[in-house]
Design an enzyme around this catalytic site. Structure first.
Site, PDB file in Angstrom:
ATOM      1  N   ASP A  62       0.808  -1.219   0.000  1.00 19.49           N
ATOM      2  CA  ASP A  62       0.000   0.000   0.000  1.00 19.49           C
ATOM      3  C   ASP A  62       0.840   1.267   0.000  1.00 19.49           C
ATOM      4  O   ASP A  62       0.459   2.275  -0.607  1.00 19.49           O
ATOM      5  CB  ASP A  62      -0.922   0.018   1.227  1.00 19.49           C
ATOM      6  CG  ASP A  62      -1.979  -1.076   1.167  1.00 19.49           C
ATOM      7  OD1 ASP A  62      -2.296  -1.528   0.046  1.00 19.49           O
ATOM      8  OD2 ASP A  62      -2.476  -1.476   2.232  1.00 19.49           O
ATOM      9  N   VAL A  63       1.978   1.257   0.674  1.00 16.49           N
ATOM     10  CA  VAL A  63       2.772   2.480   0.824  1.00 16.49           C
ATOM     11  C   VAL A  63       3.529   2.837  -0.446  1.00 16.49           C
ATOM     12  O   VAL A  63       4.162   3.889  -0.505  1.00 16.49           O
ATOM     13  CB  VAL A  63       3.752   2.360   2.012  1.00 16.49           C
ATOM     14  CG1 VAL A  63       2.990   2.170   3.308  1.00 16.49           C
ATOM     15  CG2 VAL A  63       4.748   1.223   1.804  1.00 16.49           C
TER      16      VAL A  63
END
Length: 459
Positions: A386-387
């Site tokens: 996600d990051v």
């Protein structure tokens, strides 16, 4: 003031200073380890001076010593045995226990509310309410992080139902200020409703949002401790609780900003329900062999390494650091790009790399490292998802939209170590894996990095 009271007040003051300094020093990875000792000495002093409290009976001393022995033994065992990958669960559990302890103090005071004034009873009630919510909410957060609680539970009017339960708890709490024959029964109903309110607040929280929720419950624990400090007239509890509440509130704000999930959306709004079921994203991932990936790394001038929860799950931080050292010996500039929300607690990756011995100057957060990605030859993503999801910048329909990310996709080459075809913790598809400059090295983090080390050594 007699000498004993003066001594207690002085020791509480020193303990408070040590706690404040300890928490302050936690703000930097350079001083974080030593800060634990500062705060620990403060807690130890505040505990020892309890034995000098006026009117302390021998029976109470026995109970205090027994509680310290049992709690200290469990904490020592857990601290020695719990892996770094399980620290988020341990933090959630410890935070909840703090709230539970404050609620237990409130219960004793409320059972004897007749001998207290209205102000003290009101503070005890508020502390019991807040502490109970923190206790049950944190325990459910612990279960979610452990994978025991399953998917979020959501239903219509859930926010109204949670508010109604907490309002009913507050009503019964206010009734405790009166002198009723059923005082004990109302006390039990009050705490039952408060505990139920904490559970209902945590039920709809998705796994990806649990770190934000746990930070919020930590702030509630501090608030509950401070309130009970006023009830007991204990300066150390007031100061320590206030500091923890403030730190928890700031941490909640920072965590929510890091994942673009404000607290109101975490607890009340709920995420856009992407199915975090491990299903694959659209298309096939372009893969790369370890030997070819090793050639790319060995021929680079600048390398960025982005660690994620996959590194933590595989306990691959030592292998990752060994790879970084190997590349630096070849004159390659290597930097760890760390997202504060990567993992399950704030700065989870910083903790893991510090445990492995990474130097602070070799790490950087998004605002520091993002400008460097355009000139980075190879970005190695170890278990992060996600990051580094570029949809957060462009896709307004994505639940990650607006979340600050690491711009790994702007590197000349990106190698992603990934053990499966699943989505990230948020359940969101990641278009990064389908870009032309991205290749996926399949496998467990520790095994894949070890293969990269061997490939680089063979060149």
């Amino acid at each position: 003031m007699d000498f004993r009271s003066f001594l207690i007040a002085l020791v509480y003051f020193v303990a408070a200073v040590l706690l404040i300094v300890g928490i302050k020093r936690m703000s930097s990875p350079r001083t974080a380890r030593g800060s634990i000792l500062w705060a620990g000495w403060g807690v130890l002093l505040a505990t020892l001076v309890t034995f000098f409290w006026p009117g302390l009976s021998p029976d109470n001393v026995i109970l205090i010593v027994a509680a310290i022995a049992v709690g200290g033994s469990l904490a020592w065992y857990a601290g020695r045995r719990v892996a770094m990958t399980d620290m988020p669960q341990m933090i959630a559990l410890c935070s909840g226990m703090g709230g539970g302890a404050a609620a237990a103090i409130a219960a004793i005071e409320l059972m004897e509310a007749g001998r207290h004034g209205l102000t003290v009873t009101l503070l005890a009630m508020l502390g019991g309410l807040v502490g109970s919510v923190s206790f049950s909410g944190s325990l459910l957060g612990f279960a979610k992080l452990r994978g025991w609680a399953g998917r979020p539970v959501r239903f219509k009017a859930r926010n109204q139902a949670s508010a109604a339960v907490l309002l009913m708890a507050a009503v019964f709490g206010l009734m405790l200020m009166g002198d009723y024959p059923s005082h004990t029964t109302m006390t039990l109903i009050f705490f039952g409703l408060a505990l139920a309110g904490g559970i209902m607040m945590s039920l709809p929280v998705a796994s990806a949002d649990v770190p934000v929720a746990v930070s919020f419950y930590t702030a509630l624990t501090g608030l509950a401790v401070a309130l009970e400090g006023f009830v007991l007239g204990n300066e150390a509890m007031i100061i320590a609780g206030t500091v923890v509440a403030a730190a928890g509130a700031l941490l909640t704000h920072r965590m929510g900003g890091a994942v673009h999930r404000p607290l109101d959306r975490v607890l009340f709004g709920g995420p856009a329900d992407a199915a975090a079921d491990g299903s694959a994203g659209a298309g096939d991932f372009p893969e790369i062999a370890a030997g070819d990936a090793g050639n790319l790394l060995a021929s680079a001038r600048r390398v960025a390494i982005v660690p994620g929860y996959g590194m933590a799950a595989a306990r691959a931080q030592h292998e990752v650091l060994e790879l970084a050292r190997l590349l630096r010996k070849r004159g390659i500039k290597v930097r760890f790009a760390i997202h504060p929300a990567a993992g399950r607690i704030p700065s989870h990756m910083s903790l893991l790399l510090a445990e492995a011995g990474a130097a602070y100057e070799h790490t950087g957060e998004p605002e520091d490292v993002n400008p460097e990605f355009d000139t980075t030859d190879v970005c190695l993503v170890v278990g992060a998802n996600d990051v580094v999801n570029p949809a957060a910048r462009t896709d307004t329909s994505s639940p990650l939209y607006g979340m600050p990310i690491l711009n790994a996709d702007r590197s000349r080459n990106v190698i992603v170590i990934k053990r499966g075809r699943g989505r990230g913790f948020s359940g969101t598809e990641n278009p990064l894996f389908l870009l032309d400059n991205v290749r996926v090295l399949s496998g467990e983090g520790d095994v894949a990095v070890t293969e990269l080390i061997r490939a680089v050594e063979a060149i």
